[in-house]
Design a protein around this motif. Structure first.
Motif, PDB file in Angstrom:
ATOM      1  N   CYS A 140       0.815  -1.214   0.000  1.00 54.31           N
ATOM      2  CA  CYS A 140       0.000   0.000   0.000  1.00 54.31           C
ATOM      3  C   CYS A 140       0.852   1.268   0.000  1.00 54.31           C
ATOM      4  CB  CYS A 140      -0.950   0.009   1.198  1.00 54.31           C
ATOM      5  SG  CYS A 140      -2.308  -1.180   1.051  1.00 54.31           S
ATOM      6  N   THR A 196      -4.771  10.830   0.625  1.00 50.25           N
ATOM      7  CA  THR A 196      -5.250   9.466   0.404  1.00 50.25           C
ATOM      8  C   THR A 196      -4.095   8.475   0.308  1.00 50.25           C
ATOM      9  OG1 THR A 196      -5.340   9.943  -1.974  1.00 50.25           O
ATOM     10  CG2 THR A 196      -7.389  10.162  -0.725  1.00 50.25           C
ATOM     11  N   LEU A 201      -4.193   5.230   2.981  1.00 53.42           N
ATOM     12  CA  LEU A 201      -4.249   3.822   2.596  1.00 53.42           C
ATOM     13  C   LEU A 201      -3.327   2.933   3.432  1.00 53.42           C
ATOM     14  CD1 LEU A 201      -5.218   1.547   0.732  1.00 53.42           C
ATOM     15  CD2 LEU A 201      -3.474   2.266  -0.919  1.00 53.42           C
ATOM     16  N   VAL A 227      -5.081   0.508   6.231  1.00 49.28           N
ATOM     17  CA  VAL A 227      -5.524  -0.648   5.460  1.00 49.28           C
ATOM     18  C   VAL A 227      -5.845  -1.839   6.349  1.00 49.28           C
ATOM     19  CG1 VAL A 227      -3.181  -1.544   5.051  1.00 49.28           C
ATOM     20  CG2 VAL A 227      -5.022  -2.060   3.422  1.00 49.28           C
ATOM     21  N   PHE A 265     -11.419   0.285   0.751  1.00 46.90           N
ATOM     22  CA  PHE A 265     -10.828   1.387  -0.004  1.00 46.90           C
ATOM     23  C   PHE A 265     -11.229   1.312  -1.477  1.00 46.90           C
ATOM     24  CE2 PHE A 265      -8.058   1.436   3.705  1.00 46.90           C
ATOM     25  CZ  PHE A 265      -7.933   2.789   3.939  1.00 46.90           C
ATOM     26  N   SER A 270     -13.530   4.359  -2.935  1.00 44.18           N
ATOM     27  CA  SER A 270     -12.904   5.240  -3.918  1.00 44.18           C
ATOM     28  C   SER A 270     -13.600   5.174  -5.273  1.00 44.18           C
ATOM     29  CB  SER A 270     -11.417   4.886  -4.069  1.00 44.18           C
ATOM     30  OG  SER A 270     -11.248   3.536  -4.473  1.00 44.18           O
ATOM     31  N   THR A 314      -4.625  -0.077  -5.030  1.00 40.25           N
ATOM     32  CA  THR A 314      -5.258  -1.075  -4.169  1.00 40.25           C
ATOM     33  C   THR A 314      -5.591  -2.344  -4.939  1.00 40.25           C
ATOM     34  OG1 THR A 314      -6.242   0.767  -2.930  1.00 40.25           O
ATOM     35  CG2 THR A 314      -7.065  -1.423  -2.461  1.00 40.25           C
TER      36      THR A 314
END
Length: 554
Positions: free
Chosen positions: A191, A423, A427, A431, A439, A443, A480
């Protein structure tokens, strides 16, 4: 009595002083009932490699590898979106219409479409490292050549090759990085790659702002080299430098084990241990290492070693390579992987088509807003109105070819990159609390709504705000998806699965850029509504994905 038709493996684990020992049986050896039961038990165990990997610790090697893979990902962000700054600058030199610009933005996407599966197949048969190096060097060299191209067609072809090359690096860097990480760190480390993409989005307009406005021009009878050509050159050099740095890093130990090269894999783990702890490699607690029975085709087991070199010296080796690719492709299209293959391909199609189309065209839209506001001060208009007025008001055969890009265009694009920082940090820091699936869904659904909102903007400032939100959320989703795919598929199918989904994504990006280029001046509400629909659809499909990040890397 049973006859085992593929190599069998036995493993022992010795207390705190880790010891993994292996006895390789002949492929036609007869195995009694007791041994068969033991082998079946061993094949169900997947922790041996993970324990050995955890024994290397976590430290300097992993940070250096994250930096390397992060720079590769950063470089792909630059390479993919470089056209967005070339479009306004090269319009006059190449006499481009909106249709020509659509083809130019689509050319790298077509290269990515054709290259994704090609590089994925190579990486799953020949190794992650050697394919990464080849893709990076090809991208750098073709980028430099494109910077001196003197015709639209030649520039178009070379940018196509750039897209073909850079998609290999983009699709492989996540699996390559993930296969070095212990389970407890893997999802978080992957991430963190998002921050490098964000840096790339910030760096690109910064370089463009410094280089393109320069009053620099070399003119000869049949040769012209201006500041925008220099910009393309500068952005191409990092690919070559990163490829050279990659020479000093090892092949994935997990991939080496899958190829039956256990001694080489153990040597990689020893060096990782030494770099992380500062101790001698000889003190590494794992003394011998073999992997569980490989669950791939017989073709794979018999041919993996022979296709590890990038050179195909004999027709037989090419045949084995093609057989291997076919076997792995069939495995992706059959249970238990078929469901995940279909889901990831559809999600990538909707997400990538929207992201790469709009991100490449944002600077062009900013440029058109700037021209409209200079021609009609104090007036407001939508994106569609701005395009029709600016382009429609030009009476020449070639579309608008006015002043160079203004500072405001560079500033707006830079602000879009800076907007991704929150952002990008959110993340990796959260996460484990929310999960990668959250996520993705969040998003994509919000980005779909923001995309529809682009139709209702009436000024460059509102266009900028929505563009920032769109870029922050869609770039988050792009990273992601790669993180999720590392856990969805086993080692021998991981890169190929990513490559197949990338192929669908690049097909969407190709279609999206062509559609946008043809319709932006005629019926621009159609592509905007289409991209919004695809983002929302991709978000809904993400509900079907399993939670990831907790299991071992197969």
């Amino acid at each position: 009595m049973y006859t085992k038709k593929k190599p069998a493996t036995s493993v022992s684990w010795a207390g705190s002083d880790v010891l993994i020992e292996v006895h390789q049986l002949d492929s036609d050896a007869e195995i009694d009932d007791e041994t068969m039961e033991g082998l079946d038990f061993l094949e169900s165990q997947g922790e041996d490699f993970e324990r050995a990997l955890e024994s290397t610790g976590f430290g300097r090697f992993h940070y250096a590898l994250l930096t390397l893979c992060g720079l590769i990902y950063l470089n792909t962000a630059v390479a993919i979106t470089i056209i967005s700054f070339v479009l306004p600058s090269a319009t006059c030199d190449f006499q481009m219409t909106s249709s020509d610009k659509g083809w130019l933005t689509a050319a790298p996407m077509l290269g990515m479409l054709l290259g994704s599966y090609f590089w994925g197949c190579l990486a799953d048969t020949k190794g992650r490292k050697v394919v990464l190096i080849g893709a990076l060097i090809m991208d750098g060299l073709c980028g430099i050549l494109s910077s001196v191209a003197q015709t639209y067609i030649l520039f178009l072809i070379l940018r196509f090759i750039n897209g073909f090359a850079i998609t290999g690096a983009m699709g492989i860097c996540f699996p390559y990085l993930g296969e070095f990480q212990p389970v407890k760190h893997r999802e978080t480390i992957l991430c963190w790659m998002e921050i490098f993409w964000t840096i790339g989005v910030i760096v690109l307009p910064g370089i463009a702002w410094i280089v393109i406005p320069l009053e620099f021009e070399i003119i000869m009878p049949s040769f012209k080299y201006a500041s925008w050509n220099l910009f393309v050159t500068v952005c191409s050099i990092p690919s070559i430098l990163i490829g050279m740095w990659l020479l000093f890093f090892p092949e994935s130990p997990k991939f080496l084990l899958e190829c039956g090269e256990a001694d080489e894999a153990l040597e990689v783990l020893r060096n990782m241990y030494s770099i992380n702890t500062g101790k001698s490699p000889d003190t590494f607690p794992v003394h011998s290492l073999r992997e569980k029975v490989r669950t791939m085709s017989v073709v794979s087991q018999n041919s993996t070693r022979s296709v590890r070199s990038l050179r195909i010296r004999k027709p037989k080796e090419l045949k084995l390579l093609l057989q291997e690719i076919w076997e792995q492709t069939k495995a992706l299209c059959k249970p238990p992987y078929l469901r995940y293959t279909v889901l990831t391909c559809l999600i990538q199609f909707g997400l990538t088509s929207s992201y790469f189309t709009l991100m490449i065209w944002f600077p062009e839209l900013f440029y058109r807003f700037e021209e409209f506001e200079s021609l009609h001060p104090g007036q407001s208009a939508s994106v569609c109105d701005v395009s029709s007025i600016v382009i429609g008001g030009n009476s020449t055969d070639v579309e608008y070819c006015g002043e160079p890009i203004g500072d405001e265009v560079y500033l707006h694009t830079l602000i879009i990159g800076l907007a991704c920082i929150p952002t990008s940090l959110w993340l990796p820091l959260c996460v484990h609390r929310f999960g990668a699936k959250f996520f993705l869904v969040f998003s994509l659904l919000v980005a779909g709504g923001v995309t529809m909102g682009l139709y209702f903007v009436d000024s460059s400032s509102t266009n900028l705000i929505l563009s920032c939100i769109f870029e922050a959320l869609t770039s988050l989703a792009i990273s992601t998806v790669y993180c999720v795919m590392v856990d969805l598929f086993p080692t021998q199918l991981r890169v190929m699965a990513a490559a197949l989904s990338l192929t669908f994504g690049r097909a969407g990006a190709l279609i999206g850029n062509l559609v946008f280029g043809f319709l932006i001046d005629l019926h621009c509400v159609v592509p905007i509504a289409l991209f919004a629909f695809m983002l929302v659809g991709s978000g809904l499909l993400c509900f079907k994905l399993p939670s990831t990040g907790q299991g071992a890397l197969d």
